[in-house]
Motif scaffolding. Structure first.
Motif, short mmCIF file in Angstrom:
data_model
loop_
_atom_site.label_atom_id
_atom_site.label_comp_id
_atom_site.label_asym_id
_atom_site.label_seq_id
_atom_site.Cartn_x
_atom_site.Cartn_y
_atom_site.Cartn_z
N PRO A 149 10.51 26.47 32.57
CA PRO A 149 10.58 26.09 34.06
C PRO A 149 9.90 24.94 34.42
CG PRO A 149 9.60 28.12 34.18
CD PRO A 149 9.91 27.94 32.63
N ARG A 150 8.54 24.76 33.68
CA ARG A 150 7.66 23.79 34.25
C ARG A 150 8.08 22.11 33.65
NH1 ARG A 150 3.13 26.87 30.82
NH2 ARG A 150 4.56 26.43 29.16
N GLU A 151 8.41 21.46 34.55
CA GLU A 151 8.76 20.19 34.22
C GLU A 151 7.99 19.18 33.67
OE1 GLU A 151 11.55 16.76 36.30
OE2 GLU A 151 10.89 18.58 37.59
N ILE A 152 6.48 19.62 33.84
CA ILE A 152 5.53 18.78 33.18
C ILE A 152 5.53 19.16 31.75
CG2 ILE A 152 3.71 20.41 33.41
CD1 ILE A 152 1.65 18.26 34.26
N PHE A 153 5.98 20.09 31.36
CA PHE A 153 6.35 20.27 29.85
C PHE A 153 7.42 20.14 29.41
CE2 PHE A 153 2.46 23.32 30.79
CZ PHE A 153 1.67 22.79 30.18
N ALA A 154 8.50 20.70 30.05
CA ALA A 154 9.99 20.42 29.56
C ALA A 154 10.47 19.19 29.91
CB ALA A 154 10.68 21.65 30.06
N ASN A 155 10.11 18.07 29.37
CA ASN A 155 10.88 16.88 29.56
C ASN A 155 11.28 16.07 28.43
OD1 ASN A 155 8.60 14.89 28.89
ND2 ASN A 155 7.66 16.59 30.41
N GLN A 156 12.04 14.99 28.49
CA GLN A 156 12.71 14.43 27.39
C GLN A 156 11.54 13.43 26.83
OE1 GLN A 156 15.64 14.59 26.01
NE2 GLN A 156 16.04 16.48 27.33
N GLN A 157 10.66 13.18 27.43
CA GLN A 157 9.46 12.25 26.79
C GLN A 157 8.87 13.07 25.51
OE1 GLN A 157 9.96 12.32 30.14
NE2 GLN A 157 10.96 10.49 30.05
N ARG A 158 8.81 14.44 25.73
CA ARG A 158 8.00 15.22 24.91
C ARG A 158 8.92 15.98 24.06
NH1 ARG A 158 3.48 17.83 25.67
NH2 ARG A 158 4.31 19.93 25.38
N PHE A 159 10.28 15.91 24.29
CA PHE A 159 11.19 16.62 23.32
C PHE A 159 12.64 15.55 23.35
CE2 PHE A 159 8.50 19.77 24.66
CZ PHE A 159 8.13 20.72 23.47
N SER A 160 12.52 14.62 22.61
CA SER A 160 13.78 13.72 22.85
C SER A 160 15.06 13.97 22.07
CB SER A 160 13.33 12.22 22.45
OG SER A 160 12.90 12.22 21.00
N SER A 161 14.77 14.96 21.14
CA SER A 161 15.99 15.38 20.30
C SER A 161 16.38 16.71 20.29
CB SER A 161 15.83 14.83 18.93
OG SER A 161 14.60 15.20 18.22
N VAL A 162 16.07 17.47 21.00
CA VAL A 162 15.98 19.02 21.22
C VAL A 162 16.75 19.33 22.38
CG1 VAL A 162 14.84 21.16 20.88
CG2 VAL A 162 13.72 19.18 19.92
N LYS A 163 17.67 20.27 22.39
CA LYS A 163 18.16 20.95 23.51
C LYS A 163 17.33 21.40 24.32
CE LYS A 163 21.80 23.15 22.69
NZ LYS A 163 22.81 24.46 22.02
N LEU A 164 17.11 20.92 25.54
CA LEU A 164 16.07 21.40 26.54
C LEU A 164 16.45 21.92 27.90
CD1 LEU A 164 12.84 21.34 26.63
CD2 LEU A 164 13.00 19.10 27.70
N VAL A 165 16.05 22.99 28.27
CA VAL A 165 16.47 23.58 29.31
C VAL A 165 15.31 24.02 30.43
CG1 VAL A 165 17.76 25.53 30.73
CG2 VAL A 165 18.45 24.52 28.38
N ASN A 166 15.54 23.09 31.51
CA ASN A 166 14.47 23.22 32.46
C ASN A 166 14.57 24.21 33.72
OD1 ASN A 166 12.80 21.14 34.92
ND2 ASN A 166 11.60 22.63 33.76
N ALA A 167 14.52 25.42 33.30
CA ALA A 167 14.55 26.62 34.23
C ALA A 167 13.99 27.75 33.77
CB ALA A 167 16.22 27.04 34.08
#
Length: 234
Positions: A149-167
């Motif tokens: 849920p922490r957007e500072i960690f869960a963002n596309q800049q850090r994980f560009s090619s992985v399925k990422l859910v910010n919740a």
């Protein structure tokens, strides 16, 4: 669209298979290709490592592998359902079977392809360990999802090619298929985040759980789960 994915031999006969596939895209139908090492053709296509390879090509068209069946199979795979297809190597007919078959097999001129759901890895926490673990798991053909849920960690800049859910994990996991080919790894060190995922998943048939932390951290985790009614045997 002439895009190429995967491999049928690790590189040995790819050129010949692609050429034959391009012809079928124009003329339709089906074709069987057999490669061995006993003649000059083997060296021509690069099959110099021994053995024999037979490859069956079939077009997506009415009367052969119908597009509606292809799309239905793809949708089943995306829903993490088991898929079984029977290919008649003489007529080119393809049909969907009941999924009680256990493994793929070849009997006479009939080939049954059984596709189990891909192994799934759910990572709780978009932390630096996830930046390394996620691509490693994807290279091993895991379907990887990172939840944080922490957007500072869960963002596309850090994980560009992985399925990422910010919740929050429990908001996401309720809509996911958590089956016996699913694994969960918690990595945040934050009980508010990690525990919500564990509480939701411990009663599901996941094949693997892992939780980051020292011995002291793990003892505290076990105590919290026991207080919440999770039996020690879980």
């Amino acid at each position: 669209d002439r895009m190429i994915f995967g491999s049928v031999s690790g590189g040995c006969v790819e050129g010949a298979v692609i050429e034959a596939s391009m012809e079928l895209m124009v003329h339709g139908g089906m074709k069987r290709l057999d490669f061995g090492v006993s003649d000059a053709e083997a060296w021509e296509v690069g099959l110099s490592c021994g053995g024999d390879i037979s490859i069956w090509l079939v077009t997506f068209s009415d009367g052969f592998f119908e597009k509606s069946l292809l799309f239905a199979s793809v949708n089943a795979v995306q829903q993490r359902d088991k898929v079984a297809l029977k290919f008649d190597l003489e007529t080119g007919q393809v049909q969907k079977l009941q999924t009680d078959k256990e493994t793929s097999c070849l009997k006479g001129h009939e080939f049954t392809l059984v596709k189990d759901p891909r192994p799934q890895l759910i990572l709780i926490g978009a932390v630096h360990i996830s930046q390394h673990l996620a691509p490693m798991a994807m290279q091993c053909d895991f379907d990887v999802t990172i939840i944080d849920p922490r957007e500072i960690f869960a963002n596309q800049q850090r994980f560009s090619s992985v399925k990422l859910v910010n919740a929050w994990p429990d908001e996401v996991l309720i809509d996911m298929t958590l089956d016996s080919r699913t694994s969960l790894v918690t990595l945040t060190h934050d009980p508010k985040i990690d525990d919500s995922a564990l509480l939701f998943c411990l009663c599901r048939p996941l094949f693997y759980f892992a939780c980051l932390g020292s011995r002291k951290t793990h003892e505290a985790r076990v105590s919290r789960l026991l207080e919440l009614g999770i039996p020690q045997s879980s």
